[in-house]
Motif scaffolding. Sequence first.
Motif: not given
Lengths: 215, 369
Positions: A17-29, A90-106
């Motif tokens: 869930e982190i790798i695929i959106p990251g790949y999709m987001f950046g590959k165009s560059y 986002m982690h600072i704003v959400l405050r209620d979950r681990k960083y890795v979960d915020t990373l997935r959310f983002t």
Amino acid sequence: MENNYTTPLAKWARALEIIIPGYMFGKSYGIADEKTVDLFRAQFPAFLINLAEYLKTIFQTDNENLQRFVTNTAGAVIGFSLIAILAIVMHIVLRDRKYVDTLRFTAVTLLPIAVLNGTLSHAVKTLVENMGTQTVEALTNSAIQGPRNYIVLNFCFYMICLWMLGRRTGVVRTRRWAVICVGIAFMAIYLASGLMITAGEWQILLPKLQAALAH
Amino acid sequence: MVITKQRFININKYALIAAIIVYLAGVFTSIKALQPGIIFTFGAGFFLLLHQPYFLSRVKLAAHLWILPAIIGMFTYPILIEKEPSGQNAIQFLLVMIISLLPFLFLITGTADEEPAKKQRLKIVSARTVVQTFIFMLWATVTAFAFIKGSRGDLLFWGMFHVFTVAILPFIMGRVLCGWLCPNATMQDAFYKNLTFKRPISNLPKAIEEQSHTSAMYISGQIDKSAPYLPFTLLLCWFPMFFSETVFDLTGVMWYPVAFMYGLIGLSLFMPWRKVCTYFCWLSSYRAMCGQGSLWRLRYNKSVCKECKICKAEEACPFFIDIRNQDNEMPASCCLCFSCMEACPFKGVISFRRAPEEKARVKALGKAA
């Protein structure tokens, strides 16, 4: 509790869930070549394209397929990095979950912007391929007007994603508004740092592209 | 002749298979000719199979649908012959006539075995079958045109399909387009729904199956913030398919989408029905990801459910999702085909809105969590 049972493959699912959106987001560059690199610099923030071009020089190969993989991966690395940075906010704003979960959310909420990047880069490639057959007005229109509308559309979808994923993962309403504000700020920074071709950039770019394609 | 359910399915299915063979031979071999009537045999065949519960008790009405390809064939034959007088056109015209008039004769002379169903079809399901049939005919036409003329009309179709169904619509309508627009899904729904023999590979390993649907995932009310958002299988299929397309630059290759589609159809003979879409189609994974926050959702109102289990996965859902395990949220792998909604005999259990009792239950759970 039965509903909170997680399967043995859950950690793999979370990683993807982190790798695929990251790949999709950046590959165009990373996919610009020497003919289109100036156009990509105008279309996307120039420093991201420069960074991708630098990463591509680290590993070069004559194998066409492998090289295509390298160029995509170079862009993807930048995509991951950007998502990781945004996730800190986002982690600072959400405050209620681990960083890795915020990373997935983002990462998941950034999918509309990943789709936006992918379509813009594809549109740019198509634009170059049709350079010789189109009028200056048509080229200007497809380089400036079309992407502008598409950016607005995907910006709306990005907001839907932020709101809905927040709602469905238990983010309270007040914090959801804060999450939306972070999204708006992110898009503002992205646009300010050079997303989209301006009319001024296009006037300089068009003769350059025509000259490059003539050779 | 009494038209039983099995006979009705067989008549339409064999006519469709014959039409597909004629289509494939005309397009992909050196014949390079296609009678437009064939496209309408697809229309009639797929519509009747998709709408089988309705037409089973109305076989005379069903018979009339098979006249349509014959009429189209008769109208277009003189034009085609005038344009290109070849033996291929005459043979294809004869085949269209045979393929369309045989099922017509069987159905018009037969008598229905069943009384009209007491429960009417849902309007949304009827709309889905119309859309599915139309899109399939469109796809078959543009692909045939592309292969015969050497132009890339099919790329335009797939281009639009990608932009709308992968990039734009999932944000509003989720994975609805896997159930409504995909030509592959139309074929699978029509052919495989009633093909219930035991497949050699009935399940993937348990660990993957467990993660295929979202019983372990985040559920409103009881939120596990570390639970995965997406089924593992949808994510798994993304890698081989997307990487091969990117790395080997298959986007513009003409045979790629056709081979991909018929590959999925073939695989459905070895695996249960539309599970192959979840396991192997990277577009469906893409849609599931983009559809995370979709606005149009299906709700299972647990608090008003009578636990009759008619909607139980294997009987109602092509993706084998047991909606009763989903608390009240639609899973990411749901393609909104509304089969479960139609199967449920009670009103308001599976619907687009949460029932008031359900709202209260979820609120209480949220507070407890």
